[in-house]
Scaffold this active site. Structure first.
Site, PDB file in Angstrom:
ATOM      1  CG  LEU A  98       9.941  -4.504  -2.867  1.00  0.00           C
ATOM      2  CD1 LEU A  98      10.491  -5.620  -3.770  1.00  0.00           C
ATOM      3  CD2 LEU A  98       9.014  -5.128  -1.825  1.00  0.00           C
ATOM      4  CG  ASN A  99       6.633   0.815  -1.157  1.00  0.00           C
ATOM      5  OD1 ASN A  99       7.649   1.372  -1.517  1.00  0.00           O
ATOM      6  ND2 ASN A  99       5.464   1.365  -1.317  1.00  0.00           N
ATOM      7  CG  ASP A 100       2.692  -0.440  -2.744  1.00  0.00           C
ATOM      8  OD1 ASP A 100       3.097  -0.637  -1.606  1.00  0.00           O
ATOM      9  OD2 ASP A 100       1.965   0.521  -3.054  1.00  0.00           O
ATOM     10  CB  SER A 130       1.332   2.015  -6.323  1.00  0.00           C
ATOM     11  OG  SER A 130       2.316   1.463  -5.489  1.00  0.00           O
ATOM     12  NE  ARG A 165      -1.357   6.801  -1.669  1.00  0.00           N
ATOM     13  CZ  ARG A 165      -1.558   7.698  -0.714  1.00  0.00           C
ATOM     14  NH1 ARG A 165      -1.649   8.973  -1.006  1.00  0.00           N
ATOM     15  NH2 ARG A 165      -1.684   7.327   0.553  1.00  0.00           N
TER      16      ARG A 165
HETATM   17  C1  FRU Z   1       1.042   1.768  -0.478  1.00  0.00           C
HETATM   18  C2  FRU Z   1       1.482   3.140  -0.980  1.00  0.00           C
HETATM   19  C3  FRU Z   1       0.665   3.588  -2.182  1.00  0.00           C
HETATM   20  C4  FRU Z   1       1.576   4.554  -2.861  1.00  0.00           C
HETATM   21  C5  FRU Z   1       2.928   3.910  -2.643  1.00  0.00           C
HETATM   22  C6  FRU Z   1       4.069   4.865  -2.479  1.00  0.00           C
HETATM   23  O1  FRU Z   1       2.040   1.118   0.231  1.00  0.00           O
HETATM   24  O2  FRU Z   1       1.387   4.099   0.059  1.00  0.00           O
HETATM   25  O3  FRU Z   1      -0.609   4.118  -1.863  1.00  0.00           O
HETATM   26  O4  FRU Z   1       1.282   4.730  -4.218  1.00  0.00           O
HETATM   27  O5  FRU Z   1       2.810   3.126  -1.468  1.00  0.00           O
HETATM   28  O6  FRU Z   1       5.282   4.177  -2.388  1.00  0.00           O
END
Ligand code: FRU
Length: 443
Positions: free
Chosen positions: A18-20, A81, A148
């Site tokens: 998981l990230n954002d 994101s 982005r």
């Molecule tokens: C931030 C990021 C965003 C991008 C996403 C890709 O953590 O780098 O800028 O959209 O993660 O997973």
């Protein structure tokens, strides 16, 4: 009990990476939390999708699975994101479609498509066809291909979008676009501030109590003792003064997003993690990595500062309370919460795991062993006085709120056992055992 590092209070994937947080909103009686998700790789090596949880009350969650896949020519290398915007009976999800062209490219100045796409949904799960709204040629010509993370809101009868960007000469900035119909967008203006890194990710403009703020996650800031201690930073600009304040001074916080609860509270959720960290998360060995922060209520105090507190819904998880006063100690089972008022100098110790200490205007979060911190060492915050502290300790993370949320430090932690001896010195507190949130899964 031996700790399996499965969080009880924080949203995390059952498997994968998981990230954002993405698309946060309240829609048709439920909170919706989408997130950057690589279901098949705990290291985040497979293409990014959007996973999705929803909840009527921020306590009972349902994981509905992966709802957006990189299956369109304009997002074929990742559904990156983005945000959610509710209008009438429809949820609009704007996001970045990442494309990597074949060939000899640096993927900064060439070879990358950074498209803004839109899907709509009536139930949060079933998505419409994808529509491409903006492509690289729609951005100012001084921008690199790193543009982005759209965030959309309504203002004065029109729609606005903010995007994070990196210029060709390596300056972080945000780009504003405007629209009258959510589909056709025109460039409006750009904002940057001096010495603010080479890239700003995940921007989010919001207003609290009449004060306007811009949340950004800048990369390339100079690392100092009390600010930008981590590889990448995350904070907000007070748009009236341009002053930047870090959201969180712990080891694990990045890419937060805000949204409005139905009772008008402004709520923030961040990624309790950061990319490219020099420390580790041992959950990778079990097949998953990373979680989100607790949802936090935001209020503005004067001087362009934002206070953060865990959402009040979480107080319903308190089970029983015991006093833990200066000089005393208690055995506590994770998850637990500690609240108290502080003296001029104090320490709260999770024996063998972590020290939270304050003296001479400096607060420090210090890991007591390499294992307990996964290689994390110490993080610091400057505070003239420290009047109160609130600590929420989950099985594998800790969030510390000081002075009513004026400073926050969030960190992953990996105690071997879920039972921890807690010692207090120089402060009087109450320790609550906590129930977990409930997360059911459709998968
Ligand atoms: C931030 C990021 C965003 C991008 C996403 C890709 O953590 O780098 O800028 O959209 O993660 O997973």
């Amino acid at each position: 009990m031996k700790n399996d590092y499965r969080q009880k209070l924080h949203l995390e994937p059952q498997k994968g990476w998981l990230n954002d947080p993405n698309g946060l909103c309240y829609f048709k009686g439920e909170y919706h939390v989408y997130f950057q998700y690589s279901p098949d790789s705990p290291e985040g090596r497979s293409a990014k999708c959007w996973g999705h949880w929803q909840s009527p009350d921020l306590l009972h969650w349902r994981f509905t699975g992966t709802v957006l896949f990189p299956d369109h020519p304009d997002d074929r290398n990742g559904v990156y994101s983005g945000c959610g915007f509710v209008k009438g009976d429809t949820l609009y999800l704007f996001y970045t479609g990442n494309v990597k062209e074949e060939g000899d490219h640096d993927y900064i100045t060439s070879g990358r498509g950074a498209n803004v796409l839109l899907v709509t949904t009536k139930d949060g799960v079933t998505m419409s066809e994808k529509k491409t709204l903006l492509k690289n040629c729609d951005y100012p010509d001084y921008c690199s291909c790193h543009v982005r993370d759209p965030k959309v809101w309504e203002e004065d009868g029109r729609y606005r979008m903010v995007l994070g960007a990196r210029t060709l000469d390596d300056k972080g900035c945000v780009l504003y676009y405007t629209s009258s119909d959510l589909y056709n967008w025109e460039f409006e203006e750009e904002i940057r501030t001096p010495d603010s890194g080479y890239m700003w990710e995940c921007p989010d403009e919001f207003v609290i109590g009449g004060q306007r703020f811009l949340s950004i996650s800048p990369q390339g800031l100079k690392h100092e003792k009390y600010i930008s201690q981590n590889v990448y930073s995350s904070g907000y600009l007070d748009l009236s003064s341009g002053v930047y304040t870090e959201w969180d001074q712990g080891f694990d916080f990045y890419a937060p997003q805000t949204f409005d609860a139905p009772d008008s509270r402004k709520i923030l959720i961040g990624w309790e993690g950061i990319g490219d960290i020099p420390y580790t998360n041992p959950t990778v060995g079990y097949g998953w990595q990373h979680c989100l922060t607790l949802p936090r209520e935001l209020t503005a105090c004067d001087k362009g500062k934002v206070l953060q507190q865990p959402v009040r819904e979480l107080e319903a998880l308190r089970k029983d309370s015991k006093p833990l006063n200066s000089g005393g100690s208690l055995d506590a089972e994770l998850p637990f919460e500690i609240t108290g008022s502080c003296g001029d100098e104090f320490s709260l110790t999770f024996e063998g795991v972590l020290n939270l200490e304050y003296s001479s205007g400096e607060f420090a979060l210090v890991f007591l062993s390499k294992e307990a911190g996964g290689g994390r060492t110490a993080r610091f915050a400057r505070l003239e006085t420290c009047r109160d502290i609130r600590v929420i300790a989950d099985t594998a993370s800790v969030e510390v709120y000081l002075n009513g949320g004026e400073k926050v430090l969030s960190s992953r932690m990996y105690p071997a056992d879920t039972n921890i001896r807690v010692r207090a010195r120089g402060l009087n507190t109450v320790l609550y055992r906590l129930d977990g949130i409930e997360v059911i899964s459709d998968e």
